[in-house]
Write an enzyme that holds these catalytic residues in place. Structure first.
Site, PDB file in Angstrom:
ATOM      1  N   CYS A 118       0.847  -1.205   0.000  1.00 17.49           N
ATOM      2  CA  CYS A 118       0.000   0.000   0.000  1.00 17.49           C
ATOM      3  C   CYS A 118       0.882   1.255   0.000  1.00 17.49           C
ATOM      4  CB  CYS A 118      -0.968  -0.038   1.182  1.00 17.49           C
ATOM      5  SG  CYS A 118      -2.317   1.151   1.029  1.00 17.49           S
ATOM      6  N   HIS A 158      -3.625  -5.177   0.083  1.00 20.31           N
ATOM      7  CA  HIS A 158      -3.129  -5.699   1.364  1.00 20.31           C
ATOM      8  C   HIS A 158      -3.222  -7.225   1.359  1.00 20.31           C
ATOM      9  CE1 HIS A 158      -2.777  -1.952   3.761  1.00 20.31           C
ATOM     10  NE2 HIS A 158      -3.671  -1.504   2.909  1.00 20.31           N
ATOM     11  N   GLU A 201      -1.919  -9.374   3.191  1.00 19.68           N
ATOM     12  CA  GLU A 201      -1.885 -10.029   4.513  1.00 19.68           C
ATOM     13  C   GLU A 201      -3.282 -10.421   5.003  1.00 19.68           C
ATOM     14  OE1 GLU A 201      -1.683  -5.501   5.377  1.00 19.68           O
ATOM     15  OE2 GLU A 201      -0.894  -6.899   3.890  1.00 19.68           O
TER      16      GLU A 201
END
Length: 591
Positions: free
Chosen positions: A399, A526, A528
């Site tokens: 990001c 993102h 994750e």
């Protein structure tokens, strides 16, 4: 539908989220479909406007919901996909009731906390519990509800009252309450104290809820005498007092609960339709936890961020790194570096701190720059990115990390000294990062590009594309207001910084890769948020492979791990029906 309510006493942040996830995991391993709801008693509509220091990171769901990080635990443990309505806040409830009142739905009645707010809470829970969270679209059979905060808080009173009524509405055999409490062990005497738990349970029972299981958080296993004392004063059997002591890894918590007969208790108390057989999914958890305890080789990653004082600010990032490290048989060491400490101003104000931060960075195997907002610390992040690029250190920017990698390249390779994001320098002559058309500067909450969006790979020899399994596109979750300026794209590509992933229209830059570098990758999304213990997120997996010096070998083998790193087939899958074929854990020898 069976409902399991998890409440907490004595202190907040006691581990209700992990315990709720672990209970769900145990029931899912029995072949049941499980969903989860998190209730937060604060008045915010959602978690989107919080500072990470308030409640840890903001977790983003497929539908763009910005929610509490506990929903991330539920998704990772249970391998499910939740929606924004799985996070219920006081703000959402009051908003819906006030909207009804304005529409005239209450027909001139006085609108009160009881019954109107409490009824709205019950309706929300019953409706949301039936929404499918698995890929197969099956309606869940069990709903685990975690009530945030601590019993006795003023703000959680309407919720406690709602569940007091709810237990009679859904009948006793369909509702049960787990109370998580703290058993402190003062250093002076070293004995385990039960009084906080007694007081907390007394308060809960005074409000009309009687716990079926009391889960005691403690640093060492509970002594039998202490268990019996809690049982006597808290109106439960000794077998209903469960010890949840500190363990080496959170993967051990479901196993800890299973060893104490929690599944058997639920089967009998809630009359669950499961057979008591050896469960394949738990074998996988056992292998995972044993494997994480046996790791010998280390790999260190420098996490260069601005919220490094609280590790929960980067909860999903840390988990994604752990999943990837586990998959390559390495023990992860995260070096937290406050990006402001890398800046020249720190060299003048506090030279020791400056040199310590640089020493940490230089001694790590890989560099990760996660997302963030605001100008503080951005120059330090750019310094770290510049060092990783020049020293050929594995780098992943997520990001804001990707946007700053583009700024760094523009300044130091293209020679645009004032290149910046309009977020930090609106007057820059080279705005390489600009705000998006949908950004509304007047309103903060919910105005970002949020949720699951598709990224198309534009290059067939991209490293990240290979790590994803040579797919043409990926769907990942986003949370950003700014993006790389597409008009300047060709300047970067001429010098070797390639935009290998773009959105469906080809207007938004999603993935960058640098030529002639072992691993220099930036992603606008993102990754994750979708990482799972047995299926690590590819961008993080690539970073760990590169940091451990295994990336080239992995790519040459057609993205296959060596036999020592692969997982055994015998341990079953992480969901009742589907078999996970990507990565398998190695079989644990029986000797």
């Amino acid at each position: 539908m069976k409902y399991i309510l998890v409440t907490g006493g004595v202190i907040s942040g006691i581990g209700k989220g992990i315990i709720a996830s672990s209970v769900g995991t145990l029931l899912k391993s029995c072949g049941l479909h499980v969903t989860a709801i998190k209730i937060d008693p604060y008045i915010n509509i959602d978690a989107g406007t919080f500072s990470p220091y308030e409640h840890g990171e903001v977790f983003v769901l497929d539908d763009g919901g910005e929610v509490d990080l506990d929903l991330g635990n539920y998704e990772r443990f249970l391998d499910i996909r939740l929606t924004r309505d799985n996070n219920l806040t006081t703000g959402k409830i009051y908003q819906s009731v006030i909207n009804k009142e304005r529409r005239g739905d209450y027909l001139g009645k006085t609108v009160q906390v009881v019954p109107h707010i409490t009824d709205a809470i019950q309706e929300w829970v019953m409706k949301q519990a039936r929404v499918s969270v698995d890929d197969d679209g099956v309606e869940p059979q069990v709903c685990v509800i975690e009530l945030g905060g601590t019993v006795g808080d003023i703000e959680s009173m309407p919720f406690i009252e709602a569940f007091r009524q709810f237990q009679f509405k859904v009948k006793r055999e369909n509702f049960c309450n787990i109370h998580v409490s703290l058993v402190p062990q003062p250093g002076a005497t070293g004995e385990q104290k039960t009084k906080p738990t007694q007081n907390s349970v007394r308060e809960l029972r005074g409000l009309g809820l009687s716990p079926d299981l009391i889960m005691c958080r403690c640093s060492t296993p509970l002594e039998t005498a202490v268990k019996e004392k809690i049982s006597m004063f808290c109106h439960v059997e000794p077998t209903q007092v469960i010890c949840v002591h500190d363990v080496s890894s959170i993967y051990r918590v479901p196993l800890l609960l299973e060893d104490q007969g929690v599944v058997g208790f639920f089967c009998q108390r809630l009359d669950l339709p499961v057979e008591m057989r050896a469960r394949k999914m738990l074998t996988k958890w056992k292998e995972m936890s044993e494997r994480s305890d046996r790791l010998l080789e280390n790999v260190s990653i420098a996490l260069v961020g601005k919220y490094t004082k609280l590790s929960d600010s980067y909860a999903s990032v840390i988990k994604a790194l752990e999943h990837s490290a586990l998959a390559i048989n390495h023990k992860l060491k995260v070096k937290y570096i406050d990006s402001a400490d890398l800046e020249a101003t720190t060299l003048q104000d506090d030279p020791v701190k400056y040199h310590e931060a640089w020493q940490k960075l230089c001694s790590s195997d890989g560099v990760l720059v996660p997302g963030g907002f605001g100008v503080r610390g951005t120059e330090g992040k750019i310094q770290a990115i510049s060092w990783a690029r020049k020293q050929k250190k594995p780098f992943l920017g997520v990001c804001l990390g990707m946007q700053l990698a583009v700024c760094e390249f523009a300044r130091n390779v293209l020679g645009w000294q004032d290149a910046n994001s309009t977020e930090f320098d609106p007057e820059s002559k080279h705005p390489v990062v600009i705000d998006m058309p949908e950004h509304n500067p007047g309103q903060m909450g919910g105005t970002m590009r949020l949720g699951k969006r598709r990224t198309i790979f534009k290059s067939s020899n991209s490293i990240l594309r290979k790590l994803y399994g040579d797919v043409e596109y990926v769907d990942e979750r986003h949370r950003h207001r700014f993006e790389v300026n597409p008009d300047l794209k060709h300047h970067f590509e001429d010098k070797g910084l390639n935009f290998v992933g773009q959105d469906v229209e080809g207007e938004r830059m999603e993935v960058i890769e640098l030529e002639d570098h072992v691993y220099f990758v930036g992603v606008q999304y993102h990754p994750e948020f979708t990482s799972r213990p047995i299926k690590p997120s590819p961008p993080y997996f690539g970073l760990l492979l590169a940091a451990a010096g295994k990336l080239q070998g992995y790519l040459l083998k057609g993205c296959r791990l060596s036999p020592r790193d692969t997982y055994s087939d015998r341990s079953g899958s992480s969901s009742p029906d589907s078999e996970i074929s990507e990565l398998k854990f190695p079989c644990v020898s029986k000797d």
